[in-house]
Every structure is written in structure tokens, then in C-alpha cells.
Design a protein around this motif. Structure first.
Motif, PDB file in Angstrom:
ATOM      1  N   GLU A 139       0.858  -1.186   0.000  1.00 36.76           N
ATOM      2  CA  GLU A 139       0.000   0.000   0.000  1.00 36.76           C
ATOM      3  C   GLU A 139       0.894   1.237   0.000  1.00 36.76           C
ATOM      4  OE1 GLU A 139      -3.236  -0.372  -0.314  1.00 36.76           O
ATOM      5  OE2 GLU A 139      -3.028  -2.552  -0.118  1.00 36.76           O
ATOM      6  N   ALA A 140       0.512   2.269  -0.723  1.00 37.57           N
ATOM      7  CA  ALA A 140       1.300   3.510  -0.750  1.00 37.57           C
ATOM      8  C   ALA A 140       0.398   4.659  -1.180  1.00 37.57           C
ATOM      9  CB  ALA A 140       2.474   3.375  -1.706  1.00 37.57           C
ATOM     10  N   THR A 141       0.943   5.850  -1.133  1.00 36.04           N
ATOM     11  CA  THR A 141       0.190   7.018  -1.602  1.00 36.04           C
ATOM     12  C   THR A 141       1.040   7.751  -2.630  1.00 36.04           C
ATOM     13  OG1 THR A 141      -0.795   7.194   0.580  1.00 36.04           O
ATOM     14  CG2 THR A 141      -1.007   9.115  -0.868  1.00 36.04           C
ATOM     15  N   ILE A 142       0.444   8.060  -3.763  1.00 38.19           N
ATOM     16  CA  ILE A 142       1.176   8.785  -4.800  1.00 38.19           C
ATOM     17  C   ILE A 142       0.599  10.191  -4.891  1.00 38.19           C
ATOM     18  CG2 ILE A 142       1.771   8.873  -7.260  1.00 38.19           C
ATOM     19  CD1 ILE A 142       1.592   5.886  -7.377  1.00 38.19           C
ATOM     20  N   SER A 143       1.494  11.147  -4.870  1.00 33.65           N
ATOM     21  CA  SER A 143       1.055  12.524  -5.051  1.00 33.65           C
ATOM     22  C   SER A 143       2.080  13.180  -5.959  1.00 33.65           C
ATOM     23  CB  SER A 143       0.961  13.187  -3.680  1.00 33.65           C
ATOM     24  OG  SER A 143       1.068  14.557  -3.799  1.00 33.65           O
ATOM     25  N   GLY A 165       4.287   6.498   2.281  1.00 32.48           N
ATOM     26  CA  GLY A 165       3.468   5.505   2.968  1.00 32.48           C
ATOM     27  C   GLY A 165       3.814   4.060   2.640  1.00 32.48           C
ATOM     28  N   LEU A 166       5.010   3.821   2.060  1.00 33.89           N
ATOM     29  CA  LEU A 166       5.414   2.438   1.784  1.00 33.89           C
ATOM     30  C   LEU A 166       5.707   1.708   3.095  1.00 33.89           C
ATOM     31  CD1 LEU A 166       7.788   3.032  -1.256  1.00 33.89           C
ATOM     32  CD2 LEU A 166       5.812   1.500  -1.257  1.00 33.89           C
ATOM     33  N   PRO A 167       5.553   0.402   3.134  1.00 32.93           N
ATOM     34  CA  PRO A 167       5.880  -0.346   4.359  1.00 32.93           C
ATOM     35  C   PRO A 167       7.342  -0.140   4.745  1.00 32.93           C
ATOM     36  CG  PRO A 167       4.744  -1.740   2.772  1.00 32.93           C
ATOM     37  CD  PRO A 167       5.047  -0.455   2.075  1.00 32.93           C
ATOM     38  N   THR A 177       0.161   1.340 -20.434  1.00 33.66           N
ATOM     39  CA  THR A 177      -0.594   0.373 -19.640  1.00 33.66           C
ATOM     40  C   THR A 177      -0.665   0.750 -18.162  1.00 33.66           C
ATOM     41  OG1 THR A 177       1.416  -0.912 -19.488  1.00 33.66           O
ATOM     42  CG2 THR A 177      -0.206  -1.639 -21.100  1.00 33.66           C
ATOM     43  N   GLY A 178       0.052   1.800 -17.743  1.00 35.35           N
ATOM     44  CA  GLY A 178      -0.038   2.217 -16.345  1.00 35.35           C
ATOM     45  C   GLY A 178       1.289   2.696 -15.801  1.00 35.35           C
ATOM     46  N   LEU A 179       1.265   2.983 -14.490  1.00 35.16           N
ATOM     47  CA  LEU A 179       2.460   3.514 -13.836  1.00 35.16           C
ATOM     48  C   LEU A 179       3.202   2.383 -13.117  1.00 35.16           C
ATOM     49  CD1 LEU A 179       3.926   6.253 -12.979  1.00 35.16           C
ATOM     50  CD2 LEU A 179       2.678   5.975 -10.824  1.00 35.16           C
ATOM     51  N   PHE A 180       4.523   2.321 -13.333  1.00 38.23           N
ATOM     52  CA  PHE A 180       5.347   1.321 -12.665  1.00 38.23           C
ATOM     53  C   PHE A 180       6.285   2.016 -11.668  1.00 38.23           C
ATOM     54  CE2 PHE A 180       3.994  -0.548 -16.630  1.00 38.23           C
ATOM     55  CZ  PHE A 180       3.550  -1.787 -16.207  1.00 38.23           C
ATOM     56  N   VAL A 181       6.441   1.400 -10.506  1.00 31.91           N
ATOM     57  CA  VAL A 181       7.223   2.007  -9.439  1.00 31.91           C
ATOM     58  C   VAL A 181       8.402   1.093  -9.091  1.00 31.91           C
ATOM     59  CG1 VAL A 181       7.188   2.776  -7.027  1.00 31.91           C
ATOM     60  CG2 VAL A 181       5.180   3.134  -8.491  1.00 31.91           C
ATOM     61  N   ARG A 182       9.590   1.696  -9.004  1.00 37.02           N
ATOM     62  CA  ARG A 182      10.801   0.928  -8.670  1.00 37.02           C
ATOM     63  C   ARG A 182      11.086   1.124  -7.189  1.00 37.02           C
ATOM     64  NH1 ARG A 182      16.555   2.044  -8.788  1.00 37.02           N
ATOM     65  NH2 ARG A 182      17.768   0.512  -9.970  1.00 37.02           N
ATOM     66  N   THR A 183      11.254   0.028  -6.470  1.00 38.25           N
ATOM     67  CA  THR A 183      11.564   0.143  -5.044  1.00 38.25           C
ATOM     68  C   THR A 183      12.881  -0.546  -4.727  1.00 38.25           C
ATOM     69  OG1 THR A 183      10.516  -1.936  -4.433  1.00 38.25           O
ATOM     70  CG2 THR A 183       9.102   0.019  -4.428  1.00 38.25           C
ATOM     71  N   GLU A 184      13.402  -0.169  -3.556  1.00 41.61           N
ATOM     72  CA  GLU A 184      14.605  -0.852  -3.080  1.00 41.61           C
ATOM     73  C   GLU A 184      14.364  -1.288  -1.648  1.00 41.61           C
ATOM     74  OE1 GLU A 184      18.202   1.358  -3.698  1.00 41.61           O
ATOM     75  OE2 GLU A 184      19.284   0.089  -2.288  1.00 41.61           O
ATOM     76  N   LYS A 185      14.732  -2.515  -1.372  1.00 41.25           N
ATOM     77  CA  LYS A 185      14.628  -2.991   0.012  1.00 41.25           C
ATOM     78  C   LYS A 185      15.838  -3.888   0.267  1.00 41.25           C
ATOM     79  CE  LYS A 185      11.836  -5.723   3.147  1.00 41.25           C
ATOM     80  NZ  LYS A 185      10.920  -6.861   3.239  1.00 41.25           N
ATOM     81  N   ALA A 186      16.625  -3.525   1.237  1.00 42.34           N
ATOM     82  CA  ALA A 186      17.845  -4.278   1.581  1.00 42.34           C
ATOM     83  C   ALA A 186      18.700  -4.546   0.338  1.00 42.34           C
ATOM     84  CB  ALA A 186      17.478  -5.590   2.274  1.00 42.34           C
ATOM     85  N   GLY A 187      18.814  -3.535  -0.517  1.00 40.33           N
ATOM     86  CA  GLY A 187      19.680  -3.660  -1.691  1.00 40.33           C
ATOM     87  C   GLY A 187      19.048  -4.347  -2.881  1.00 40.33           C
ATOM     88  N   THR A 188      17.834  -4.895  -2.719  1.00 39.09           N
ATOM     89  CA  THR A 188      17.178  -5.586  -3.838  1.00 39.09           C
ATOM     90  C   THR A 188      16.200  -4.635  -4.531  1.00 39.09           C
ATOM     91  OG1 THR A 188      17.353  -7.677  -2.672  1.00 39.09           O
ATOM     92  CG2 THR A 188      15.778  -7.584  -4.497  1.00 39.09           C
ATOM     93  N   ILE A 189      16.361  -4.552  -5.854  1.00 40.19           N
ATOM     94  CA  ILE A 189      15.500  -3.664  -6.641  1.00 40.19           C
ATOM     95  C   ILE A 189      14.311  -4.472  -7.170  1.00 40.19           C
ATOM     96  CG2 ILE A 189      15.400  -2.165  -8.676  1.00 40.19           C
ATOM     97  CD1 ILE A 189      17.451  -1.220  -6.657  1.00 40.19           C
ATOM     98  N   ARG A 190      13.104  -3.948  -6.976  1.00 42.71           N
ATOM     99  CA  ARG A 190      11.923  -4.588  -7.578  1.00 42.71           C
ATOM    100  C   ARG A 190      11.072  -3.526  -8.253  1.00 42.71           C
ATOM    101  NH1 ARG A 190      10.465  -9.782  -6.099  1.00 42.71           N
ATOM    102  NH2 ARG A 190       9.221  -9.549  -7.962  1.00 42.71           N
ATOM    103  N   TRP A 191      10.259  -3.964  -9.221  1.00 38.65           N
ATOM    104  CA  TRP A 191       9.305  -3.072  -9.870  1.00 38.65           C
ATOM    105  C   TRP A 191       7.890  -3.511  -9.501  1.00 38.65           C
ATOM    106  CZ3 TRP A 191      10.015   1.293 -12.883  1.00 38.65           C
ATOM    107  CH2 TRP A 191      11.340   1.583 -13.274  1.00 38.65           C
ATOM    108  N   THR A 225      -2.535   0.652  -4.601  1.00 38.94           N
ATOM    109  CA  THR A 225      -1.948  -0.653  -4.299  1.00 38.94           C
ATOM    110  C   THR A 225      -0.886  -0.927  -5.348  1.00 38.94           C
ATOM    111  OG1 THR A 225      -4.076  -1.373  -3.472  1.00 38.94           O
ATOM    112  CG2 THR A 225      -2.475  -3.091  -3.949  1.00 38.94           C
ATOM    113  N   LEU A 226       0.285  -1.347  -4.882  1.00 40.89           N
ATOM    114  CA  LEU A 226       1.359  -1.701  -5.813  1.00 40.89           C
ATOM    115  C   LEU A 226       1.400  -3.222  -5.934  1.00 40.89           C
ATOM    116  CD1 LEU A 226       4.207   0.692  -4.547  1.00 40.89           C
ATOM    117  CD2 LEU A 226       2.564   1.099  -6.386  1.00 40.89           C
ATOM    118  N   ALA A 227       1.224  -3.711  -7.161  1.00 39.11           N
ATOM    119  CA  ALA A 227       1.192  -5.171  -7.368  1.00 39.11           C
ATOM    120  C   ALA A 227       2.547  -5.643  -7.884  1.00 39.11           C
ATOM    121  CB  ALA A 227       0.105  -5.520  -8.371  1.00 39.11           C
ATOM    122  N   GLU A 228       2.962  -6.800  -7.362  1.00 44.81           N
ATOM    123  CA  GLU A 228       4.269  -7.364  -7.724  1.00 44.81           C
ATOM    124  C   GLU A 228       4.340  -7.677  -9.220  1.00 44.81           C
ATOM    125  OE1 GLU A 228       5.108 -10.783  -5.366  1.00 44.81           O
ATOM    126  OE2 GLU A 228       6.905 -11.310  -6.489  1.00 44.81           O
TER     127      GLU A 228
END
Lengths: 635, 98
Positions: free
Chosen positions: A220-224, A230-232, A245-259, A270-273
């Protein structure tokens, strides 16, 4: 690679290869004359020939390609099955008996016997070679893709391996051994596809295909605007990328990059894996943010929702074929759609979750543009493909050559009918195997060709090993048949066409054919390596289109139109071949290979048949009418 | 160069009959196949129509084409074999070829 290598699969695979070579050597001792080499002495029983037809025909494109296409695009993949089978109707009702009655070795032989015209055999030989080579490329590419996961070897080793084994088979034994190899392979393929289908129906449909199946996460997050909050805990947003097709968000957690795919581009989301393959500027490749060896790129495919009699359920248990399709039609499948973009210096290949109603999957339009976003050209492109599949089968050299291996026209008919039964039955199974793969959590998103073998692995390593070995034997068998046809074309048509005055002995002819088989094998190996990664089914469709354009009008017209002349035949083969190959080369699919964007291709059609087949027929008719007094058929 | 016949074939009875029958059955199948292509290409949503037992037109027509191919093949073989046997019997009863 996301699946480990299985010693059992390797063992069984080796056993099948050794068995194939043993059959080859056994028959080698029996076939010394050229009749034996090219047409198995015309002694093959029709039952064996019928299943061998099926073995020849159910190539890598059918088993690996169609099942994979159904697993990725639903019903549209099954349209290939229908088109491939329909082609046999033309072969049975129009071609089989008349061409057997002509009683020659090859299509070119038959033309030559009728017309006695210089050049006709050369032209027929060249078109046979062109079609064979176009058909060989996807088989070799398929062989390469198969050995990567099966044996853990690089693609090019697979291609060279297949090429060498086939060259050995063809150069030692000829048509009789290829027939028996095809007979055994065809039988095994059908039996084990049936077993696989039983396993699918027995398991039924489930929202969680297996205990190990990946649990998809969402955040869950908030985009403005550009700000994501508001990411976990532990997650930080490092980039975003907007696509159609939509907006994609790149995150980093403990050095691992995910979209992740955002449910909207503003407010609480809601950000879906997603699954990603990212290539960074230095060339290093990460699968879901991890190096390849960590195997973080998991297999996918499940039902998002199952509805039985209006009630939602988690799984159905055992189903019959009709209830399987009808429940799927009411349910919802999680498909994975691909987008590619570059962001922050990385090339991103991403697959996001895309729930699709079953009723959408079980009707046309997911792959072929006939529904949403279609145009007249895209619809004609589909019609063109289906026309080429219908008319191309009967004109394929490795199908034609098989008519010469049975003793009589009656046997030709019976073996064709048996082929239709066996092939038709198999194609019905492809729908269940494809849909089974789509919903069983087995799909490797990077390779649609592996859907059927990976589905088999879901039901045990033994079934996986057998199915993989059969798939490999499929490639071996089809390639042998094609190389035989090419070798026949060279030894009979090109050489005789060029050296008309020197009558070759039987022995010389067999030697030339064997040399030709080796040369064609080497060409096929090289092309298989060059075309790595090209869509296998697309290439097979092209081979059908060329056969339907170059050979089919000539075959039909000499059988049914008395005014056909040699000039007409030569002109029709030449025009059909050049036009179909020409349209392919200028098509949107080939454009990127010449550095041109697909949208800027000179010709908007991918499938040439709808233009080249009628033009080839017209050429034959017009030229025949213009030249009718010069050369008259002696039939 | 003519290599001669590749094998010695048995006598082929009733070629004209078989060829006419083949072309007729081919025409029947071509019409069914063309109908299928036209619906798929130009009215694809019609294929979603449920016909019976929860099966839609796409599945029923598609399986139908495969099964029809098999059935037409068997009919063709049955009629051809019957005609061949009749002609063979007539020929042996007559004692000699016409």
C-alpha cells in the motif's frame, strides 16, 4: 534458467537418441539402391506411413509452439491447430491419390515426366529447397531452446547436436529409417500427450496450483505527483515510469530492486508485484532483482477466480473435458503481460499481473488482431495466415515425399486418413495441454516454447523426462524428413536439371544425395544459430505460405487443368516463391532485423499468402493460355 | 530425366469417381472452414456465444472442424473402398478387362 537439470531427463533423452541411431544403422544395411534410399522402396505399410505422416507433421511448432501459444494467448493458439489440420483435407481429397498415380519420386519428377521441358525440374527443385530451409530454421531454433533447460547447454550446442545426429541418420540410412523414426516418435507423442491431458483433467482447476507456488505480494502507498509515500518499513521508492498500460514504481529494500505496478497514478494506491529482467548499463542482468543463479525468477500462471454453478471455489477437483472448458469460461485467469522500457539507464523487461476473464481467453483476438484495436489489414493478415495453413500442407516437400513410400494410390489414401485421425486427435489435446499450462503455475515467461514440457514436470519428473525426450525426438524426426526432401531435390532435380546429358548411376545419385544432406544439414545448423530467439510459429507459418504460393498452384493445376503448360508452371513457381519471400522480407516482423521500425515496414502484411497464392494461380493461368501452342502436356 | 515409376503400383480402380468425390468433399469442408475464418476475422465476438453445456461457439466450431475432417475422411475412404471392390468384383466376374 528457472528450473534445474534432471539426471533422469538426461538419461532418457540419451536413450531415445541412441535408439534413433540404432534404427538408422539397422535400416542402413537394407537400403543400398536409390529407390530404397529416396522412397523406402515403396514398401512401407500404410499404417506405419500414416503415423509417420503424423510424426513428420507434429513438429516442434505443433507440440512446443502451439501448446506454448495457447498457454500465453488462449484460443488464438488453437487456431493454428485448426489451420494445420484443415490442410490435410486438401492433401487427402485433392492431392494424395492423383499424385501417387503419377508414380514419381518427387514433385519435380512428376512435373518433368509430364512436360519434358528444360528448367522445370530445376525450378521445382529450387522451390523445394527454399521451403525446406524455411521449415528447417524453426526446427533448429526449437531444438536449441529445448536443450538449454534439458541439458543445461548453450543454445548453439543444441543446434549443432541436432544437426549432427540428423546428418548421421540421413547420410547413413535414408527414407526407410526416417519413416520408422517418425512412426515411433509420432506414436509416443500422441500417447504421452493423452496421458498429460488425463493428468490435467484429473487435477482440475485451482487458484493455488501447487504448494510451492509463488505468493504474490502487494504494497500500500500514496502517490502525489512524483512523490510516493506511505510504503511499508524497509521499502524506498527510487524511480517511476509511466507507460500506456499504467504507472510502474521501482523500489529498493535491503539492496534488492523490484518493480511494482500501481493501481492508479494518484492518491492511495496498491502496488502489485511484477516479474522483471533488468539489464544495467554495464551489461549485468538481474532476474527479479537477483543474479540468475539465485533462481528468483519464478514460474507463473494461476486462476484468479473460479466459478462453479455461480459459486466461487478455490479448486474444482477432477473434471471432464467439457466441464473443464465450461468452468474455465466462467472463471478468471491471471495472465502476465509484457512491457519493455528503459528507466535510469536500465533496460527493463517487465511482466505485470493481468486478470482476464475465461470467456475472453476462449475466443479469438488475444494474439491475432481481429477484435480490439484491429484494422482491415490486421484482419486480412489473419485470413492470410489461415489460407496459407489450409493450402500449404499439401505442398510441403516432406509431406509430398511421403506419398512415394507406400505401394499404391489406395495406400496413399489410407495413410492420409490415418494421419488425419492421429493429428486431429493430437490437436484436440493441444487445447487442454495449453490451457493446463496456462493455469498450473508452470510458465516460464521468457520462453513460451517450454510450456508443455514444464507442465509435464508439474506431474512428476518422469513425465517431464519422457515428454522432453519426445519433444527432442520430434525435432530430430522432422529435421531428418526435411533434409531427406532437400537431398532428394538436389540429387534428382538440381543435378539432373543442370547436367541433363550425363545419366547418373544409382550409386552416384545416392552419393550426391548424401553429400547434399550433409550440406543442407550444415546450412540448417548455421541458420538455426543465426535465428535464435525468432518466433518459431511465425517462421513455420512462412514456410507454409511459401509452399502454398510456389508449389501448390502448380500441383493442383497439373492435376486438374488440362491446359496447364510448362511455361505456366515455371512462371507460377517463380512468381509465387519470389512474391511470398519478398513480402516476408518487407513485412513488419522482419523490419527490425533490417534496422527499420515495425510500423515503417514497406508492406503492412506479415503473412503473404492472401496476395501471393492468387497471384501465383493467375500467373499460371495467364502464362499457360499465352503459351498453349508451344508446349503441350503429354498426358 | 525421367526416373520411371518409383514402384510397381497395384491397379488403381475408379480414379475419376474418387477424384470427383474428393473434390465434392473438399468443397464441403472449404465452406465450413471459410465460415469459421470469416466469423473469427470479422465478427469475433460471436464466438463467445454459449451453445450448450457451457461451451462457446469458438470451442464447438473449432472441435467441430477437427472432427468433421476425420468423419469426412472416413466417409471418403468407405465410399472409395466400396467402389474399388465393386469394380474389382465386376472385373473378375467379367473375366477380362473392358
Amino acid at each position: 534458467m528457472i528450473y534445474s537439470i534432471s539426471p533422469l531427463a538426461i538419461g532418457l533423452f540419451m536413450a531415445i537418441v541412441v535408439a534413433v541411431l540404432a534404427i538408422s544403422v539397422y535400416f542402413a544395411r537394407k537400403s543400398s539402391s536409390s529407390t530404397n534410399y529416396f522412397a523406402a522402396g515403396g514398401t512401407i505399410p500404410w499404417q506405419v506411413n500414416g503415423i509417420a505422416f503424423a510424426g513428420d507433421y507434429l513438429s516442434a511448432a505443433s507440440f512446443l509452439g502451439i501448446c506454448g501459444m495457447i498457454a500465453f494467448s488462449g484460443y488464438d493458439g488453437f487456431l493454428y491447430s485448426i489451420g494445420y489440420l484443415a490442410g490435410w483435407i486438401v492433401a487427402l481429397f485433392v492431392i494424395a491419390e492423383p499424385i501417387k498415380r503419377l508414380g514419381k519420386y518427387t514433385f519435380a519428377d512428376a512435373l518433368d515426366a509430364i512436360f519434358k521441358f528444360p528448367g522445370i525440374r530445376l525450378m521445382a527443385g529450387i522451390s523445394t529447397l527454399v521451403v525446406s530451409i524455411f521449415y528447417l530454421i524453426p526446427q533448429m531454433v526449437g531444438a536449441g531452446s529445448l536443450v538449454v533447460p534439458l541439458l543445461g547447454l548453450p543454445h548453439w550446442i543444441g543446434v549443432i547436436g541436432v544437426g549432427s545426429i540428423v546428418i548421421f541418420i540421413v547420410a547413413t540410412a535414408g527414407m526407410k529409417s526416417t519413416t520408422y523414426v517418425q512412426f515411433i516418435k509420432g506414436s509416443l507423442l500422441i500417447v504421452f500427450s493423452l496421458i498429460l491431458t488425463f493428468a490435467i483433467l484429473n487435477k482440475g482447476l485451482s487458484t493455488k496450483p501447487s504448494a510451492e507456488y509463488h505468493q504474490f505480494e502487494s504494497l500500500e502507498a500514496t502517490i502525489s505527483g512524483d512523490l510516493i509515500s506511505g510504503l511499508p518499513a524497509g521499502y524506498s521508492a527510487t524511480d517511476t515510469h509511466a507507460t500506456a498500460t499504467g504507472l510502474f514504481v521501482r523500489t529498493e529494500k535491503a539492496g534488492t530492486i523490484r518493480w511494482w505496478k500501481a493501481s492508479s497514478d494518484n492518491g492511495p494506491v496498491t502496488l502489485a508485484e511484477t516479474l522483471t529482467i533488468t539489464t544495467s548499463a554495464d551489461g549485468s542482468i538481474l532476474y527479479n532483482g537477483a543474479p540468475r543463479e539465485e533462481q528468483a525468477f519464478y514460474q507463473v500462471g494461476h486462476l484468479d477466480r473460479i466459478v462453479v454453478d455461480g459459486q466461487d471455489v478455490d479448486s474444482t477437483g477432477r473434471l471432464n473435458p467439457i466441464s473443464y472448458l465450461s468452468i474455465l469460461n466462467q472463471s478468471r485467469v491471471m495472465l502476465f503481460s509484457e512491457v519493455k522500457f528503459s528507466a535510469g539507464g536500465e533496460q527493463v523487461r517487465l511482466w505485470y499481473q493481468n486478470p482476464v476473464e475465461g470467456s475472453r481467453i476462449l475466443r479469438p483476438g488475444m494474439k491475432f488482431k481481429v477484435d480490439e484495436g484491429s484494422s482491415l489489414v490486421s484482419k486480412l493478415n489473419f485470413v492470410s495466415l489461415m489460407l496459407a495453413l489450409f493450402l500449404g500442407t499439401a505442398a510441403l516437400p516432406h509431406v509430398l515425399i511421403r506419398y512415394y513410400t507406400v505401394p499404391s494410390a489406395k495406400d496413399a489414401r489410407k495413410s492420409t486418413i490415418l494421419a488425419i485421425i492421429a493429428i486431429g486427435f493430437f490437436y484436440i489435446l493441444t487445447l487442454f495441454i495449453g490451457l493446463g499450462a496456462m493455469t498450473s503455475g508452470v510458465i516460464d515467461l521468457t520462453d513460451s516454447n517450454m510450456a508443455a514440457p514444464l507442465l509435464a514436470r508439474n506431474f512428476g519428473i518422469l513425465l517431464f523426462a519422457i515428454i522432453s525426450a519426445i519433444a527432442f525426438a520430434t525435432v530430430l524426426g522432422t529435421v531428418s524428413g526435411l533434409i531427406m526432401a532437400s537431398a532428394g531435390a538436389v540429387a534428382h532435380d538440381l543435378v539432373d536439371g543442370i547436367f541433363k546429358k550425363h545419366k547418373l548411376t544409382d550409386r552416384q545419385r545416392v552419393i550426391i544425395a548424401k553429400v547434399a544432406a550433409i550440406a543442407t544439414g550444415i546450412v540448417a545448423i548455421l541458420l538455426g544459430i543465426i535465428f535464435k530467439g525468432v518466433n518459431v510459429s511465425f517462421l513455420v507459418g512462412l514456410a507454409f505460405a511459401i509452399a502454398a504460393s510456389a508449389n501448390f498452384p502448380a500441383i493442383v493445376m497439373i492435376l486438374f487443368w488440362k491446359k496447364t503448360t510448362a511455361h505456366g508452371v515455371v512462371a507460377s513457381i517463380l512468381v509465387g516463391m519470389l512474391l511470398s519471400v519478398g513480402i516476408i522480407m518487407l513485412s513488419p516482423t522482419m523490419a527490425p532485423y533490417f534496422g527499420v521500425a515495425a510500423g515503417d515496414a514497406l508492406i503492412p502484411l506479415d503473412n503473404p499468402g492472401i496476395v501471393s497464392i492468387p497471384v501465383s494461380f493467375l500467373t499460371l493461368i495467364i502464362v499457360s493460355l499465352l503459351t498453349k501452342k508451344k508446349v503441350v502436356a503429354n498426358t | 530425366m525421367d526416373h520411371g515409376p518409383n514402384i510397381t503400383t497395384g491397379k488403381d480402380y475408379a480414379p475419376e469417381y474418387k477424384s470427383r468425390l474428393g473434390l465434392r468433399l473438399f468443397l464441403v469442408y472449404s465452406i465450413l472452414y471459410a465460415g469459421f475464418i470469416i466469423i473469427n476475422a470479422f465478427i469475433p465476438r460471436l464466438m463467445a456465444f454459449i451453445l450448450f453445456a457451457g461451451l462457446n461457439l469458438a470451442v464447438v466450431y473449432g472441435f467441430g472442424l477437427i472432427i468433421t475432417a476425420i468423419v469426412l475422411g472416413l466417409i471418403y475412404n468407405h465410399l472409395c473402398t466400396k467402389k474399388e471392390q465393386q469394380m474389382q468384383a465386376a472385373e473378375s466376374a467379367g473375366g477380362q478387362k473392358p
